[in-house]
Design a protein around this motif. Structure first.
Motif, PDB file in Angstrom:
ATOM      1  N   HIS A  53      21.432 -50.921 -23.472  1.00 20.09           N
ATOM      2  CA  HIS A  53      22.314 -49.733 -23.563  1.00 20.09           C
ATOM      3  C   HIS A  53      22.427 -48.715 -22.794  1.00 20.09           C
ATOM      4  O   HIS A  53      21.271 -48.628 -22.059  1.00 20.09           O
ATOM      5  CB  HIS A  53      22.037 -49.109 -24.876  1.00 20.09           C
ATOM      6  N   PRO A  54      23.614 -48.279 -22.055  1.00 24.83           N
ATOM      7  CA  PRO A  54      23.481 -47.487 -21.117  1.00 24.83           C
ATOM      8  C   PRO A  54      22.782 -45.941 -20.983  1.00 24.83           C
ATOM      9  O   PRO A  54      22.881 -45.486 -22.217  1.00 24.83           O
ATOM     10  CB  PRO A  54      24.876 -47.159 -20.662  1.00 24.83           C
ATOM     11  N   TRP A  55      22.043 -45.481 -20.184  1.00 20.97           N
ATOM     12  CA  TRP A  55      21.505 -44.360 -20.440  1.00 20.97           C
ATOM     13  C   TRP A  55      21.206 -43.613 -18.813  1.00 20.97           C
ATOM     14  O   TRP A  55      21.131 -44.663 -18.159  1.00 20.97           O
ATOM     15  CB  TRP A  55      20.042 -44.385 -21.019  1.00 20.97           C
ATOM     16  N   ASP A  56      20.793 -42.519 -19.000  1.00 21.96           N
ATOM     17  CA  ASP A  56      20.554 -41.991 -17.626  1.00 21.96           C
ATOM     18  C   ASP A  56      21.599 -42.131 -16.707  1.00 21.96           C
ATOM     19  O   ASP A  56      21.113 -42.768 -15.432  1.00 21.96           O
ATOM     20  CB  ASP A  56      19.032 -42.181 -17.422  1.00 21.96           C
ATOM     21  N   MET A  57      22.795 -41.840 -17.171  1.00 19.03           N
ATOM     22  CA  MET A  57      23.964 -42.268 -16.186  1.00 19.03           C
ATOM     23  C   MET A  57      23.712 -41.860 -14.844  1.00 19.03           C
ATOM     24  O   MET A  57      23.637 -40.769 -14.430  1.00 19.03           O
ATOM     25  CB  MET A  57      25.195 -41.750 -16.755  1.00 19.03           C
ATOM     26  N   MET A  58      24.227 -42.895 -14.071  1.00 18.11           N
ATOM     27  CA  MET A  58      24.395 -42.696 -12.618  1.00 18.11           C
ATOM     28  C   MET A  58      25.572 -41.553 -12.238  1.00 18.11           C
ATOM     29  O   MET A  58      26.595 -41.770 -12.671  1.00 18.11           O
ATOM     30  CB  MET A  58      24.764 -43.930 -11.675  1.00 18.11           C
ATOM     31  N   GLY A  59      25.529 -40.770 -11.190  1.00 12.61           N
ATOM     32  CA  GLY A  59      26.240 -39.705 -10.715  1.00 12.61           C
ATOM     33  C   GLY A  59      26.389 -38.471 -11.473  1.00 12.61           C
ATOM     34  O   GLY A  59      27.449 -37.908 -11.547  1.00 12.61           O
ATOM     35  N   ALA A  60      25.920 -38.514 -12.689  1.00 10.86           N
ATOM     36  CA  ALA A  60      25.813 -37.436 -13.628  1.00 10.86           C
ATOM     37  C   ALA A  60      25.816 -36.183 -12.770  1.00 10.86           C
ATOM     38  O   ALA A  60      26.440 -35.010 -13.162  1.00 10.86           O
ATOM     39  CB  ALA A  60      24.729 -37.442 -14.585  1.00 10.86           C
ATOM     40  N   ALA A  61      24.940 -35.741 -11.983  1.00  8.16           N
ATOM     41  CA  ALA A  61      24.725 -34.476 -11.127  1.00  8.16           C
ATOM     42  C   ALA A  61      26.229 -34.337 -10.444  1.00  8.16           C
ATOM     43  O   ALA A  61      26.422 -33.089 -10.196  1.00  8.16           O
ATOM     44  CB  ALA A  61      23.748 -34.662 -10.283  1.00  8.16           C
ATOM     45  N   SER A  62      26.620 -35.224 -10.194  1.00  9.28           N
ATOM     46  CA  SER A  62      28.081 -35.006  -9.060  1.00  9.28           C
ATOM     47  C   SER A  62      29.530 -34.896  -9.925  1.00  9.28           C
ATOM     48  O   SER A  62      30.359 -35.022  -9.358  1.00  9.28           O
ATOM     49  CB  SER A  62      28.016 -36.095  -8.097  1.00  9.28           C
ATOM     50  N   MET A  63      29.414 -35.271 -11.084  1.00  7.92           N
ATOM     51  CA  MET A  63      30.412 -35.200 -11.940  1.00  7.92           C
ATOM     52  C   MET A  63      30.211 -34.646 -13.404  1.00  7.92           C
ATOM     53  O   MET A  63      30.292 -35.195 -14.352  1.00  7.92           O
ATOM     54  CB  MET A  63      30.965 -36.567 -12.084  1.00  7.92           C
ATOM     55  N   PRO A  64      29.720 -33.328 -13.337  1.00  7.75           N
ATOM     56  CA  PRO A  64      29.373 -32.759 -14.678  1.00  7.75           C
ATOM     57  C   PRO A  64      30.255 -32.329 -15.496  1.00  7.75           C
ATOM     58  O   PRO A  64      30.214 -32.221 -16.753  1.00  7.75           O
ATOM     59  CB  PRO A  64      28.417 -31.522 -14.001  1.00  7.75           C
ATOM     60  N   LYS A  65      31.630 -32.350 -15.177  1.00  7.52           N
ATOM     61  CA  LYS A  65      32.869 -31.876 -15.804  1.00  7.52           C
ATOM     62  C   LYS A  65      33.454 -32.928 -16.746  1.00  7.52           C
ATOM     63  O   LYS A  65      33.173 -34.104 -16.374  1.00  7.52           O
ATOM     64  CB  LYS A  65      33.698 -31.178 -15.012  1.00  7.52           C
ATOM     65  N   TYR A  66      34.265 -32.706 -17.708  1.00  7.60           N
ATOM     66  CA  TYR A  66      35.042 -33.538 -18.456  1.00  7.60           C
ATOM     67  C   TYR A  66      34.311 -34.682 -19.105  1.00  7.60           C
ATOM     68  O   TYR A  66      34.987 -35.807 -19.446  1.00  7.60           O
ATOM     69  CB  TYR A  66      36.291 -33.960 -17.410  1.00  7.60           C
ATOM     70  N   TRP A  67      33.146 -34.533 -19.290  1.00  7.31           N
ATOM     71  CA  TRP A  67      32.261 -35.577 -20.119  1.00  7.31           C
ATOM     72  C   TRP A  67      32.194 -36.811 -19.407  1.00  7.31           C
ATOM     73  O   TRP A  67      32.334 -38.000 -19.858  1.00  7.31           O
ATOM     74  CB  TRP A  67      32.821 -35.799 -21.636  1.00  7.31           C
ATOM     75  N   MET A  68      32.197 -36.672 -18.049  1.00  7.02           N
ATOM     76  CA  MET A  68      32.431 -37.770 -17.095  1.00  7.02           C
ATOM     77  C   MET A  68      31.049 -38.992 -17.002  1.00  7.02           C
ATOM     78  O   MET A  68      31.241 -39.918 -16.867  1.00  7.02           O
ATOM     79  CB  MET A  68      32.961 -37.519 -15.805  1.00  7.02           C
ATOM     80  N   PRO A  69      29.830 -38.241 -17.222  1.00  7.24           N
ATOM     81  CA  PRO A  69      28.839 -39.182 -17.328  1.00  7.24           C
ATOM     82  C   PRO A  69      28.982 -40.089 -18.430  1.00  7.24           C
ATOM     83  O   PRO A  69      28.448 -41.208 -18.366  1.00  7.24           O
ATOM     84  CB  PRO A  69      27.751 -38.475 -17.547  1.00  7.24           C
ATOM     85  N   TRP A  70      29.667 -39.752 -19.576  1.00  8.77           N
ATOM     86  CA  TRP A  70      29.874 -40.677 -20.769  1.00  8.77           C
ATOM     87  C   TRP A  70      30.980 -41.536 -20.590  1.00  8.77           C
ATOM     88  O   TRP A  70      31.100 -42.697 -20.882  1.00  8.77           O
ATOM     89  CB  TRP A  70      29.890 -39.901 -21.969  1.00  8.77           C
ATOM     90  N   LEU A  71      32.111 -41.003 -19.991  1.00  4.46           N
ATOM     91  CA  LEU A  71      33.542 -41.644 -19.794  1.00  4.46           C
ATOM     92  C   LEU A  71      33.389 -42.756 -18.405  1.00  4.46           C
ATOM     93  O   LEU A  71      34.044 -43.531 -18.651  1.00  4.46           O
ATOM     94  CB  LEU A  71      34.490 -40.706 -19.598  1.00  4.46           C
ATOM     95  N   VAL A  72      32.740 -42.213 -17.259  1.00  8.11           N
ATOM     96  CA  VAL A  72      32.539 -43.263 -16.093  1.00  8.11           C
ATOM     97  C   VAL A  72      31.383 -43.804 -16.118  1.00  8.11           C
ATOM     98  O   VAL A  72      31.179 -44.851 -15.632  1.00  8.11           O
ATOM     99  CB  VAL A  72      33.140 -41.951 -15.049  1.00  8.11           C
ATOM    100  N   GLY A  73      30.373 -42.946 -16.263  1.00  9.65           N
ATOM    101  CA  GLY A  73      28.882 -43.490 -15.776  1.00  9.65           C
ATOM    102  C   GLY A  73      28.539 -44.547 -16.800  1.00  9.65           C
ATOM    103  O   GLY A  73      28.055 -45.532 -16.202  1.00  9.65           O
ATOM    104  N   MET A  74      28.608 -44.542 -17.947  1.00 11.63           N
ATOM    105  CA  MET A  74      28.183 -45.112 -18.980  1.00 11.63           C
ATOM    106  C   MET A  74      28.824 -46.732 -18.634  1.00 11.63           C
ATOM    107  O   MET A  74      27.882 -47.606 -18.479  1.00 11.63           O
ATOM    108  CB  MET A  74      28.640 -45.013 -20.490  1.00 11.63           C
ATOM    109  N   PRO A  75      30.356 -46.764 -18.584  1.00  7.51           N
ATOM    110  CA  PRO A  75      30.692 -48.195 -17.951  1.00  7.51           C
ATOM    111  C   PRO A  75      30.083 -48.802 -17.141  1.00  7.51           C
ATOM    112  O   PRO A  75      29.943 -49.894 -16.697  1.00  7.51           O
ATOM    113  CB  PRO A  75      32.191 -48.347 -18.007  1.00  7.51           C
ATOM    114  N   ALA A  76      29.686 -47.895 -16.040  1.00  7.11           N
ATOM    115  CA  ALA A  76      29.128 -48.320 -14.733  1.00  7.11           C
ATOM    116  C   ALA A  76      27.728 -48.847 -14.912  1.00  7.11           C
ATOM    117  O   ALA A  76      27.528 -49.697 -14.221  1.00  7.11           O
ATOM    118  CB  ALA A  76      29.330 -47.237 -13.566  1.00  7.11           C
ATOM    119  N   GLU A  77      27.218 -47.908 -15.733  1.00 12.15           N
ATOM    120  CA  GLU A  77      25.843 -48.474 -15.978  1.00 12.15           C
ATOM    121  C   GLU A  77      25.360 -49.647 -16.539  1.00 12.15           C
ATOM    122  O   GLU A  77      24.788 -50.661 -15.981  1.00 12.15           O
ATOM    123  CB  GLU A  77      24.967 -47.723 -17.088  1.00 12.15           C
TER     124      GLU A  77
END
Length: 223
Positions: A53-77
């Motif tokens: 399961h995805p966790w500690d999503m990559m790039g979270a610090a550089s895309m903090p808005k728009y829930w992007m760690p969950w929308l972009v980072g999770m699939p990438a993880e």
């Protein structure tokens, strides 16, 4: 990793669990890290299902808005995890290991063409640890159906096969399927395919017999 192996043994041998969940990476280790191989080896030996399961999503610090760690980072993880298991030779060395990539495998199945193309064009960079085509591992991995799009689910079934996909809900989180099973039902599949997706694949991945879940009070269900 040594403690993880001991806990895995306790979960399977003492508690009677079917498997465990791990993250898409472990701190600074990707899933191909040599330090983690003994864990996957133990899971294969014990017959334990492993859910990634995805966790500690990559790039979270550089895309903090728009829930992007969950929308972009999770699939990438999940693609990160799938690539590492394939390129790193974990799946090749442990053919009996039963791994499921949650959320439909993230972007891994949907970018397999790009991944495979990179493997073929730059084997000097990609195929350094395993010479086998990464696409072949789509038939060794398992995936869930929680992809939030009818076309995406059809593609997943086409590229991996019905026998590699199982019902996924991500309950109780906001990104989860709000009506469990609605994605599968929307495809209007035949009964055998629906049965495989709703329970058959999951039982195989978990190593559990169907009979365990049949109510003896309803013998017609055993037909």
């Amino acid at each position: 990793p040594e403690l993880a192996v001991r806990e895995l043994e306790r979960c399977i041998d003492e508690l009677g669990l079917a498997g465990v969940q791990v993250g898409s990476h472990c701190n600074d280790w990707n899933l191909d890290a040599p330090e983690l191989f003994p864990f996957f080896e133990a899971a294969a030996d014990l017959g334990a299902a492993v859910m990634v399961h995805p966790w500690d999503m990559m790039g979270a610090a550089s895309m903090p808005k728009y829930w992007m760690p969950w929308l972009v980072g999770m699939p990438a993880e999940q693609s990160r995890a799938g690539c590492c298991l394939a390129f790193g030779g974990v799946l090749e060395r442990l053919p009996k290991l039963r791994v499921m990539l949650a959320h439909g495998g993230g972007s891994f199945p949907y970018t397999i063409g790009r991944i495979e193309h990179g493997f073929k064009m730059r084997p000097d960079l990609v195929a350094t640890d395993n010479p086998r085509n990464p696409r072949e591992y789509l038939k060794q991995l398992y995936f869930d159906s929680c992809v939030h799009d009818d076309h995406a689910l059809r593609y997943l079934l086409d590229v991996t096969g019905v026998d590699r996909v199982m019902l996924g809900t991500d309950y109780p989180f906001p990104l989860g399927e709000q009506q469990p099973g609605s994605g599968i039902e929307a495809l209007k599949l035949d009964d055998a395919t629906r049965a495989r997706l709703f329970h058959g694949t999951a039982l195989e991945w978990l190593g559990l017999p169907r009979q365990r879940f049949i109510n003896d009070a309803h013998p017609q269900e055993q037909a």
